[in-house]
Design a protein around this motif. Structure first.
Motif, short mmCIF file in Angstrom:
data_model
loop_
_atom_site.label_atom_id
_atom_site.label_comp_id
_atom_site.label_asym_id
_atom_site.label_seq_id
_atom_site.Cartn_x
_atom_site.Cartn_y
_atom_site.Cartn_z
N THR A 199 -20.78 -42.92 -8.32
CA THR A 199 -20.74 -41.90 -7.27
C THR A 199 -20.84 -42.50 -5.87
OG1 THR A 199 -21.69 -40.26 -8.75
CG2 THR A 199 -21.86 -39.80 -6.41
N ALA A 200 -21.66 -43.55 -5.72
CA ALA A 200 -21.89 -44.11 -4.38
C ALA A 200 -20.86 -45.18 -4.01
CB ALA A 200 -23.29 -44.71 -4.32
N LEU A 201 -19.85 -45.39 -4.86
CA LEU A 201 -18.90 -46.48 -4.64
C LEU A 201 -17.56 -45.96 -4.11
CD1 LEU A 201 -19.50 -48.47 -7.95
CD2 LEU A 201 -20.67 -48.75 -5.76
N ASP A 202 -16.84 -46.85 -3.42
CA ASP A 202 -15.49 -46.53 -2.98
C ASP A 202 -14.59 -46.35 -4.19
OD1 ASP A 202 -15.32 -46.49 -0.10
OD2 ASP A 202 -15.92 -48.58 -0.16
N VAL A 203 -13.49 -45.62 -3.98
CA VAL A 203 -12.61 -45.29 -5.10
C VAL A 203 -12.00 -46.54 -5.73
CG1 VAL A 203 -10.59 -44.89 -3.61
CG2 VAL A 203 -10.73 -43.75 -5.82
N THR A 204 -11.70 -47.57 -4.92
CA THR A 204 -11.13 -48.81 -5.47
C THR A 204 -12.19 -49.58 -6.26
OG1 THR A 204 -11.57 -49.84 -3.33
CG2 THR A 204 -9.33 -49.09 -3.74
N VAL A 205 -13.43 -49.62 -5.75
CA VAL A 205 -14.52 -50.29 -6.46
C VAL A 205 -14.85 -49.50 -7.73
CG1 VAL A 205 -16.88 -51.14 -6.27
CG2 VAL A 205 -15.39 -51.14 -4.26
N GLU A 206 -14.82 -48.17 -7.62
CA GLU A 206 -15.05 -47.31 -8.77
C GLU A 206 -14.05 -47.62 -9.88
OE1 GLU A 206 -15.83 -42.72 -8.79
OE2 GLU A 206 -13.68 -43.01 -8.76
N ALA A 207 -12.78 -47.78 -9.53
CA ALA A 207 -11.74 -48.08 -10.52
C ALA A 207 -12.03 -49.40 -11.21
CB ALA A 207 -10.37 -48.12 -9.85
N ALA A 208 -12.48 -50.41 -10.43
CA ALA A 208 -12.78 -51.71 -11.02
C ALA A 208 -13.99 -51.63 -11.95
CB ALA A 208 -13.03 -52.73 -9.91
N VAL A 209 -15.02 -50.87 -11.55
CA VAL A 209 -16.23 -50.73 -12.37
C VAL A 209 -15.92 -49.97 -13.67
CG1 VAL A 209 -18.52 -49.66 -12.49
CG2 VAL A 209 -17.85 -50.95 -10.45
N VAL A 210 -15.11 -48.91 -13.56
CA VAL A 210 -14.72 -48.14 -14.75
C VAL A 210 -13.93 -49.03 -15.71
CG1 VAL A 210 -13.20 -46.29 -15.54
CG2 VAL A 210 -14.82 -45.86 -13.70
N ASP A 211 -13.00 -49.81 -15.16
CA ASP A 211 -12.21 -50.75 -15.96
C ASP A 211 -13.14 -51.74 -16.67
OD1 ASP A 211 -9.40 -51.14 -16.42
OD2 ASP A 211 -9.63 -53.14 -15.54
#
Length: 704
Positions: A199-211
């Motif tokens: 939730t607290a991350l940028d959308v690009t960082v979020e995508a990397a973390v989800v991956d």
């Protein structure tokens, strides 16, 4: 000497082939002096080995309470009052504190929303990681350090040795969250609970973390309970989903079954309130869920969703408690709806009334070659040292017209909020010009601005909880704004105008006498909007105005902004990282990266190839809650560079996957010129026209 935890193998069976987690008829209450507050009721959920279960619903529905129940960490007031929570066949409610200590961290690990809640700011990362296997498995420091290096590599952090020596404050938010994931994986748990981990991350960082989470789940065979309000994220990470409403599970099943063949009115209402591909603010507007979420001690009889349900039948839906029912279609698909076999799910209720698209008028705001630099000392905490420059905004140029919505998108640190501060007069420009109705305002600080200028540019902030004075009534706060703007000849005039503004944002007039603590988040944001429009604002800067709200409330607040904008002919500058909502409501989009405008154009132009390489990556990172959508898989490596030490040449060249298509070292030596691709569509990129023409759409649907 670290205190070693008990051995989990003495508590759990050696061989177990049943569900990893089995929750049956769980009820959890919190006990206060006044009353018992039921937070979770009759909740059942099963997670099989290697399976990822998504838990979704609005704030207050009980998602995190279920997770804390699994961890047996409900505090002094919380208590399991019914049902069972079994982990590998053992009932967690029956275990002693010593036995639970053997399981927590070793068998079940939890990742929280805010990474710094899990990290000790006074300890180096390596020490924190090594503690986990040393406590739970009793291994040596050398062995623990080897495993820490291995896991840091697994979570794709650069320079593992440096990471182990670092303190948490020396890492970015995305790196901190990866460290927390690494810490959770150090003892190779069988069950990983993730509570809004991105939730607290940028959308690009979020995508990397989800991956990363998906890959690690496959590598370690870890089962997951993924808590989120983002349906798109759940689609991308989970095998199954459980939808919660007001303490109860209302629908559960495989992702495809629930997304494509939903059988509960709340699930349907959730999907109608989020901007999926095809939604349009004029022809296909979002449909907000009517009414408000019930407080735990004010739940209705029968179906909890009944008062907000369009299929509600008095005398049936409110007659008795409603149990989960098995559905014939799908894999373990269940719903808590009496009428699930009577409703025509293929023909949902009609959307809200459509509206005519407004035409943009004259230019209201014109920004030319705007620069905003900050000077900071190299050792700013203690003074002294060489002064360095932070280039927050670099040669920004754009126009905004009357009745137009211009979205400003980009990662944290790209300069969006700095631009907003300059427009508001909270900062003055270093160079360039800002013209409001042909009047230059870039050097006029807010304390020196006249009333007309202040009332002409207003702001709606991200967090409605921090923008209202807790000691003043709602009505008084709006009247105060009217006094500052010099509106009204008398107290009665201003009170009548305040009541009209409450009507405008669709709040009952009785709310004028309420205190902010008596309002929900969405209601507080409506008060903030009323205050912004109190002086007849020409421009409203909306800085992430719906990101702190539930998805169902987002739809109501977004459409309210659109309706007021059409009526008042306001120019809306909508700052956001959520490209789904941007696509839905914006007329034009401006993409920023490290202080630069890298692309600007109409919404259709920016969301269709050719793209700037950064825009392409942003689009790929957007989670979309639609099983028919296919996306190119583009994950940006590394974090956004520091504005204090930006890369040479193109600001994006350190993360660009197209860099090798540009001859020589042009990307590293020269800032690209701004080029016009079509009327109104500009990008700042060195890529040749023929390469841009080869770009494929990032997002496609079955209809494309």
């Amino acid at each position: 000497m670290l205190d070693q935890a008990p051995d989990a193998s003495a508590i759990l069976p050696e061989a177990y082939d049943g569900p990893i987690l089995e929750i049956e008829n769980l009820s959890i209450s919190f006990f206060t002096r006044a009353r018992e507050i039921p937070a979770v009721m009759d909740f059942s959920c099963t997670v099989m080995p290697g399976e990822a279960m998504g838990l979704v619903g609005e704030s207050g529905c009980g998602k995190s309470t279920v997770a804390l129940g699994v961890m047996q960490d409900l505090g002094v007031n919380g208590r399991v009052v019914g049902g069972t929570i079994k982990y590998k066949g053992r009932d967690l409610n029956s275990l002693s504190a010593r036995e639970l200590r053997a399981i927590r961290g070793r068998e079940i690990a939890m990742i929280y929303q805010e990474p710094m809640a899990s990290l000790n700011p006074a300890m180096r990362i390596g020490e924190q990681l090594m503690e986990v296997p040393m406590i739970h498995e009793g291994i040596s420091r050398d062995e623990a350090r080897k495993r820490a290096l291995e896991v840091i590599t697994d979570v794709r952090l650069p320079d593992p040795e440096r990471m182990l020596r670092s303190y948490p404050h020396q890492l970015s938010g995305g790196q901190q969250q990866r460290i927390v994931i690494a810490m959770a994986l150090m003892s190779k748990p069988s069950l990983l609970i993730l509570d809004e981990p991105t939730t607290a991350l940028d959308v690009t960082v979020e995508a990397a973390v989800v991956d990363l989470v998906k890959d690690l789940g496959r590598k370690y065979g870890t089962s997951m309970l993924f808590i989120s309000h983002n349906l798109g994220l759940v689609l991308e990470t989970c095998d199954r989903i459980c939808v919660m409403y007001s303490g109860e599970a209302v629908e559960t099943g495989a992702i495809a079954d629930v997304f494509d063949d939903m059988r509960h009115p709340y699930t349907q209402a959730l999907f109608r309130s989020i901007p999926l591909p095809g939604a349009d603010k004029t022809t296909r507007p979002l449909v907000a869920i009517p009414g408000n979420f019930p407080l735990p001690h004010e739940r209705p009889k029968g179906c909890n969703f009944g008062p907000r349900c369009e299929y509600f039948q008095s005398g049936r839906c409110d007659a008795t408690d409603i149990l989960m029912a098995d559905l014939p279609q799908g894999d373990r698909h269940q719903t808590r709806c009496l009428r699930h076999d009577e409703i025509d799910w293929a023909n949902p209720p009609q959307a809200a009334e459509t509206a005519e698209r407004t035409e943009a008028g004259d230019v209201v705001l014109k920004v030319e070659n705007l620069r905003k630099y900050y000077e900071v000392a190299a050792n700013s905490m203690f003074g002294g040292g060489e002064t360095r420059v932070v280039k927050a905004n670099e040669t920004l140029s754009f126009e905004a017209r009357e009745s137009e919505t211009l979205a400003i998108v980009g990662e944290s640190g790209c300069g969006k909020s700095t631009l907003a501060k300059v427009l508001m007069g909270l900062e003055t420009a270093t160079e360039g010009s800002v013209l409001l109705d042909n009047r230059r305002i870039e050097q006029i600080a807010i304390e020196n601005r006249d009333t007309r200028t202040i009332s002409s540019i207003q702001m709606v902030f991200q967090n409605p909880f921090d923008t209202l004075n807790p000691s003043m009534t709602v009505g008084r706060q709006i009247i105060r704004a009217l006094e500052i703007f010099g509106i009204g000849d008398s107290d009665e005039d201003r009170r009548n105008r305040m009541l009209d503004l409450l009507d405008l944002v669709k709040l009952p007039r009785a709310f004028a006498d309420r205190m902010p603590r008596q309002l929900s988040g969405g209601q507080k944001q409506r008060v903030g909007i009323a205050r912004a429009f109190a002086g007849g604002a020409r421009i409203v800067v909306a800085d992430e105005p719906v990101s702190a709200l539930d998805v169902s409330v987002q739809a109501a607040v977004t459409d309210l902004l659109m309706e007021i904008q059409r009526r008042e002919k306001t120019t809306l500058l909508f700052i956001s990282h959520d490209l789904s909502i941007v696509r839905y409501l914006s007329d034009r989009v401006m993409v920023m990266y490290l202080g630069h405008v890298v692309e600007i154009g109409t919404t259709d132009q920016v969301f269709s190839p050719p793209y700037h390489p950064y825009t392409e990556a942003l689009l790929s990172a957007v989670p979309i809650a639609d099983t028919s959508v296919q996306k190119q898989h583009i994950v940006l490596e590394g974090d956004i560079p520091s504005a204090m030490n930006p890369p040479s040449g193109c600001p994006f060249q350190t993360r660009c996957r197209w860099k090798s298509d540009v001859p020589g070292n042009l990307c590293e030596t020269e800032v690209p010129p701004t080029r016009t691709l079509a009327e109104g569509h500009q990008i700042k990129c060195h890529l040749a026209d023929d390469i841009l023409a080869q770009m494929q759409p990032v997002i496609t649907t079955a209809d494309d």
